[in-house]
Scaffold this motif. Structure first.
Motif, PDB file in Angstrom:
ATOM      1  N   ASP A 149       0.833  -1.175  -0.039  1.00 50.41           N
ATOM      2  CA  ASP A 149       0.108   0.016   0.210  1.00 50.41           C
ATOM      3  C   ASP A 149       0.851   1.181   0.081  1.00 50.41           C
ATOM      4  OD1 ASP A 149       0.616   0.592   2.668  1.00 50.41           O
ATOM      5  OD2 ASP A 149      -1.039  -0.547   3.546  1.00 50.41           O
ATOM      6  N   GLU A 150      -0.016   2.323  -0.061  1.00 49.35           N
ATOM      7  CA  GLU A 150       1.134   3.642  -0.037  1.00 49.35           C
ATOM      8  C   GLU A 150       2.145   3.989   0.945  1.00 49.35           C
ATOM      9  OE1 GLU A 150      -2.306   6.030  -1.171  1.00 49.35           O
ATOM     10  OE2 GLU A 150      -2.268   7.032   0.787  1.00 49.35           O
ATOM     11  N   ASN A 151       1.808   3.157   2.327  1.00 45.18           N
ATOM     12  CA  ASN A 151       2.714   3.247   3.291  1.00 45.18           C
ATOM     13  C   ASN A 151       3.896   2.365   3.186  1.00 45.18           C
ATOM     14  OD1 ASN A 151       1.046   5.192   4.596  1.00 45.18           O
ATOM     15  ND2 ASN A 151      -0.097   3.736   5.242  1.00 45.18           N
ATOM     16  N   GLY A 152       3.781   1.429   2.058  1.00 45.57           N
ATOM     17  CA  GLY A 152       4.724   0.462   2.011  1.00 45.57           C
ATOM     18  C   GLY A 152       4.621  -0.840   2.655  1.00 45.57           C
ATOM     19  N   ASP A 153       3.491  -0.854   3.275  1.00 48.29           N
ATOM     20  CA  ASP A 153       2.945  -2.207   4.026  1.00 48.29           C
ATOM     21  C   ASP A 153       2.428  -3.303   3.025  1.00 48.29           C
ATOM     22  OD1 ASP A 153       3.399  -1.196   6.490  1.00 48.29           O
ATOM     23  OD2 ASP A 153       1.474  -0.162   6.708  1.00 48.29           O
ATOM     24  N   PRO A 154       2.803  -4.330   3.218  1.00 46.83           N
ATOM     25  CA  PRO A 154       2.544  -5.512   2.111  1.00 46.83           C
ATOM     26  C   PRO A 154       0.950  -5.532   2.033  1.00 46.83           C
ATOM     27  CG  PRO A 154       3.983  -6.412   3.798  1.00 46.83           C
ATOM     28  CD  PRO A 154       3.576  -5.103   4.320  1.00 46.83           C
ATOM     29  N   VAL A 155       0.341  -5.798   0.961  1.00 44.46           N
ATOM     30  CA  VAL A 155      -1.177  -5.759   0.682  1.00 44.46           C
ATOM     31  C   VAL A 155      -1.074  -7.503   0.458  1.00 44.46           C
ATOM     32  CG1 VAL A 155      -2.817  -5.584  -0.818  1.00 44.46           C
ATOM     33  CG2 VAL A 155      -1.217  -3.875  -0.336  1.00 44.46           C
ATOM     34  N   ASP A 156      -1.909  -8.092   1.592  1.00 43.10           N
ATOM     35  CA  ASP A 156      -2.133  -9.374   1.527  1.00 43.10           C
ATOM     36  C   ASP A 156      -3.262  -9.791   0.722  1.00 43.10           C
ATOM     37  OD1 ASP A 156      -2.678 -12.061   2.156  1.00 43.10           O
ATOM     38  OD2 ASP A 156      -2.377 -11.820   4.297  1.00 43.10           O
ATOM     39  N   ALA A 157      -2.874 -10.841  -0.323  1.00 45.03           N
ATOM     40  CA  ALA A 157      -4.056 -11.015  -1.279  1.00 45.03           C
ATOM     41  C   ALA A 157      -5.128 -12.015  -0.706  1.00 45.03           C
ATOM     42  CB  ALA A 157      -3.271 -11.738  -2.393  1.00 45.03           C
ATOM     43  N   SER A 158      -5.032 -12.323   0.715  1.00 50.77           N
ATOM     44  CA  SER A 158      -5.827 -13.364   1.253  1.00 50.77           C
ATOM     45  C   SER A 158      -7.158 -12.824   1.719  1.00 50.77           C
ATOM     46  CB  SER A 158      -5.153 -14.264   2.199  1.00 50.77           C
ATOM     47  OG  SER A 158      -4.602 -13.538   3.238  1.00 50.77           O
ATOM     48  N   TYR A 159      -7.325 -11.594   1.687  1.00 49.31           N
ATOM     49  CA  TYR A 159      -8.397 -10.923   2.329  1.00 49.31           C
ATOM     50  C   TYR A 159      -9.826 -11.533   1.957  1.00 49.31           C
ATOM     51  CZ  TYR A 159      -5.319  -7.536   4.311  1.00 49.31           C
ATOM     52  OH  TYR A 159      -4.360  -6.814   5.021  1.00 49.31           O
ATOM     53  N   GLY A 160     -10.828 -10.921   2.683  1.00 50.52           N
ATOM     54  CA  GLY A 160     -12.130 -11.664   2.066  1.00 50.52           C
ATOM     55  C   GLY A 160     -12.673 -11.273   0.611  1.00 50.52           C
ATOM     56  N   SER A 161     -13.755 -11.769   0.209  1.00 53.05           N
ATOM     57  CA  SER A 161     -13.958 -11.499  -1.217  1.00 53.05           C
ATOM     58  C   SER A 161     -14.779 -10.170  -1.360  1.00 53.05           C
ATOM     59  CB  SER A 161     -15.026 -12.610  -1.411  1.00 53.05           C
ATOM     60  OG  SER A 161     -16.168 -12.176  -0.662  1.00 53.05           O
ATOM     61  N   ASN A 162     -14.652  -9.513  -0.188  1.00 58.82           N
ATOM     62  CA  ASN A 162     -15.261  -7.847  -0.470  1.00 58.82           C
ATOM     63  C   ASN A 162     -14.212  -7.167  -0.995  1.00 58.82           C
ATOM     64  OD1 ASN A 162     -17.717  -8.240   0.014  1.00 58.82           O
ATOM     65  ND2 ASN A 162     -17.822  -7.813   2.211  1.00 58.82           N
ATOM     66  N   GLY A 163     -12.965  -7.314  -0.696  1.00 60.63           N
ATOM     67  CA  GLY A 163     -12.005  -6.237  -1.255  1.00 60.63           C
ATOM     68  C   GLY A 163     -11.031  -6.452  -0.315  1.00 60.63           C
ATOM     69  N   ILE A 164     -10.135  -5.165  -0.598  1.00 57.92           N
ATOM     70  CA  ILE A 164      -8.887  -5.360   0.089  1.00 57.92           C
ATOM     71  C   ILE A 164      -9.027  -4.482   1.460  1.00 57.92           C
ATOM     72  CG2 ILE A 164      -6.213  -4.795  -0.127  1.00 57.92           C
ATOM     73  CD1 ILE A 164      -6.771  -5.049  -3.305  1.00 57.92           C
ATOM     74  N   ASP A 165      -8.412  -4.914   2.604  1.00 56.95           N
ATOM     75  CA  ASP A 165      -8.347  -4.636   3.715  1.00 56.95           C
ATOM     76  C   ASP A 165      -7.256  -3.545   4.019  1.00 56.95           C
ATOM     77  OD1 ASP A 165      -9.089  -3.782   6.284  1.00 56.95           O
ATOM     78  OD2 ASP A 165      -8.523  -5.548   7.402  1.00 56.95           O
ATOM     79  N   SER A 166      -7.069  -2.447   2.953  1.00 57.03           N
ATOM     80  CA  SER A 166      -5.969  -1.575   3.176  1.00 57.03           C
ATOM     81  C   SER A 166      -6.301  -0.590   2.416  1.00 57.03           C
ATOM     82  CB  SER A 166      -4.479  -2.380   2.504  1.00 57.03           C
ATOM     83  OG  SER A 166      -3.627  -1.345   2.322  1.00 57.03           O
ATOM     84  N   ALA A 167      -6.279   0.779   3.213  1.00 58.68           N
ATOM     85  CA  ALA A 167      -6.775   2.168   2.503  1.00 58.68           C
ATOM     86  C   ALA A 167      -5.859   2.508   1.324  1.00 58.68           C
ATOM     87  CB  ALA A 167      -7.025   2.910   3.532  1.00 58.68           C
ATOM     88  N   GLY A 168      -6.307   3.156   0.243  1.00 57.81           N
ATOM     89  CA  GLY A 168      -5.162   3.856  -0.142  1.00 57.81           C
ATOM     90  C   GLY A 168      -4.844   3.405  -1.540  1.00 57.81           C
ATOM     91  N   ARG A 169      -3.737   3.956  -2.061  1.00 61.82           N
ATOM     92  CA  ARG A 169      -3.162   3.426  -3.514  1.00 61.82           C
ATOM     93  C   ARG A 169      -2.173   2.217  -3.387  1.00 61.82           C
ATOM     94  NH1 ARG A 169      -0.141   8.501  -5.229  1.00 61.82           N
ATOM     95  NH2 ARG A 169       0.281   8.538  -2.986  1.00 61.82           N
TER      96      ARG A 169
END
Ligand SMILES: Cc1cc2nc3c(=O)[nH]c(=O)nc-3n(C[C@H](O)[C@H](O)[C@H](O)COP(=O)(O)OP(=O)(O)OC[C@H]3O[C@@H](n4cnc5c(N)ncnc54)[C@H](O)[C@@H]3O)c2cc1C
Length: 396
Positions: A99-119
């Protein structure tokens, strides 16, 4: 099958054309990608300043508003091939996301979307990695890619007859228009295919730059170049309402950036497609004078001086929520194009044109564009994958 006969031809090897090829396994079919320029995926490489803001975090349900009036028509595509799917696909092809803070975006989130704000970006912050993943998969799916293959003519004569500007002719059962819009024409996206589609009778909404800096008359802030002010409300008034200030064309809130020549920053880029020369643009800073940058305070004081040289406090106060300008122009170099193939022409479940069997349109060539933040590449993904599903179903 003759050497120059194909089952599928994609016109344009930009984000949407490559996303389609990466998601459509040709198996025993023949498919070719015709790219007019000498470079594949130029806009992917330049996106996000070379870092490629590939999509946005959060629920896909929150994406629809980002495409303005066209959002509802795109809903089905976006839900079917959402941001989570895009992140998973890239992760599965060796491109980890952050994500825009450099934290990894985990692709295992629920089907509604990604639990990470921003770009969301590739963790490497390299656009090249995204393009390489698409190229690798397009090639394993059996696609032939031809660069310097600019299409100059398209007509239906049983098959689709495609003529390149060098005179070479080829035929295809299915043609996918993935030729982008009109901005940054040096990348090859020059709107030439839109003209050819219009000649075929397809309704094209006038293409114009969007996500572009805006210029205003009597711009007083040149010396603030590089300074930004957060959370500014910007209102664009439509021309017939400019003098009465009653009919608003658009209202948005976000960060404003002063440049040497005009106004920029996310809020200006996002509102730019609603702005026309001669119209009124209102900036509301949503803060007290002392909360603004010092140099800006000085300029505002100077602007509010009366003929006797005294600062008129009522005028000064009014600038804080009514800093009004007449628009003198919108920069031609918008990051995207508003306008293009009218969505009324398209069956949004397949991306096929309603008028012509075997003619599809995806990506920025459509009259669909999003605000900044990864929404435009997501739209390319969602429309390309919807088209891939439809062509695969047809093959079966
Ligand atoms: C500077 C910049 C930064 C951006 N940053 C971001 C970002 O970070 N995130 C985001 O979501 N979006 C971003 N965008 C927008 C995003 O890059 C585009 O919306 C997206 O790349 C469009 O993809 P496309 O495949 O539909 O069209 P394009 O990428 O424009 O590709 C169209 C291709 O078709 C080819 N073509 C055109 N006409 C013909 C013809 N007649 N014959 C053959 N080929 C033809 C062109 O040469 C081109 O390669 C950015 C855009 C720019 C310009």
């Amino acid at each position: 099958m003759n050497e120059n006969h194909y089952d599928i031809a994609i016109i344009g090897a930009g984000a949407s054309g490559m996303m389609l090829a990466a998601n459509l396994d040709l198996e025993s079919s023949r498919g070719i990608i015709l790219e007019g320029s000498s470079c594949i995926g130029s806009k992917i490489l330049m996106s996000g300043g070379g870092h490629c803001n590939i999509t946005h975090g959060g629920s896909i349900k929150d994406f629809v508003y980002a495409y303005g009036n066209e959002g509802p028509a795109l809903r089905r595509c976006l839900y079917r091939h959402n941001n989570l799917e895009l992140v998973r696909w890239l992760s599965g092809h060796g491109v980890e996301l952050a994500d825009e803070n450099g934290d990894p975006v985990d692709a295992s989130y629920g089907s509604n979307g990604i639990d990470s704000a921003g770009r969301i970006f590739p963790a490497s912050m390299r656009s090249r990695d995204v393009l390489d993943a698409l190229l690798g998969e397009a090639s394993s799916n059996g696609w032939q890619i031809e660069t310097d293959a600019k299409v100059g003519g398209l007509r239906k004569d049983g098959f689709w007859e495609i003529t390149l500007i060098n005179g070479y002719e080829l035929w295809a059962k299915n043609v996918v228009i993935a030729s982008g819009g009109i901005t940054y024409p040096e990348t090859g996206s020059d709107g030439s295919m839109l003209e050819m589609l219009e000649d075929l009778g397809i309704d094209i909404n006038e293409p114009r730059p969007a996500l572009a800096p805006v210029y205003v008359e009597n711009y007083p802030y040149a010396e603030l170049s590089g300074i930004s002010v957060p959370d500014v409300t910007v209102i664009a008034f439509s021309s017939d309402a400019a003098y009465t200030c009653k009919g608003k064309a658009a209202r948005m809130k976000g960060d404003l950036l002063f440049t040497h020549e005009g106004l920029s920053g996310p809020v200006i880029l996002n509102i730019s497609k609603y702005v026309e020369p001669g119209e009124l643009l209102r900036l509301c800073y949503n803060r007290d004078l002392h909360e603004l940058p010092r140099r800006m305070q000085r300029i505002l004081r100077e602007r509010s001086r009366g003929i006797l040289g005294d600062v008129r406090t009522n005028v000064l106060a009014s600038y804080l929520d009514h800093d009004d300008f007449t628009v003198s122009g919108v920069d031609e170099r918008g990051m995207v194009t508003a306008g293009g193939v009218s969505l009324d022409e398209i069956d949004m479940q397949t991306m096929s044109t309603k008028r012509f069997e075997g003619l599809y349109v995806i990506g920025e060539a459509l009259d669909a564009d999003g605000i900044t933040g990864g929404y435009n590449l997501q739209m390319c993904w969602s429309t390309a994958c919807t088209c891939a599903d439809a062509i695969s179903d047809k093959k079966e």
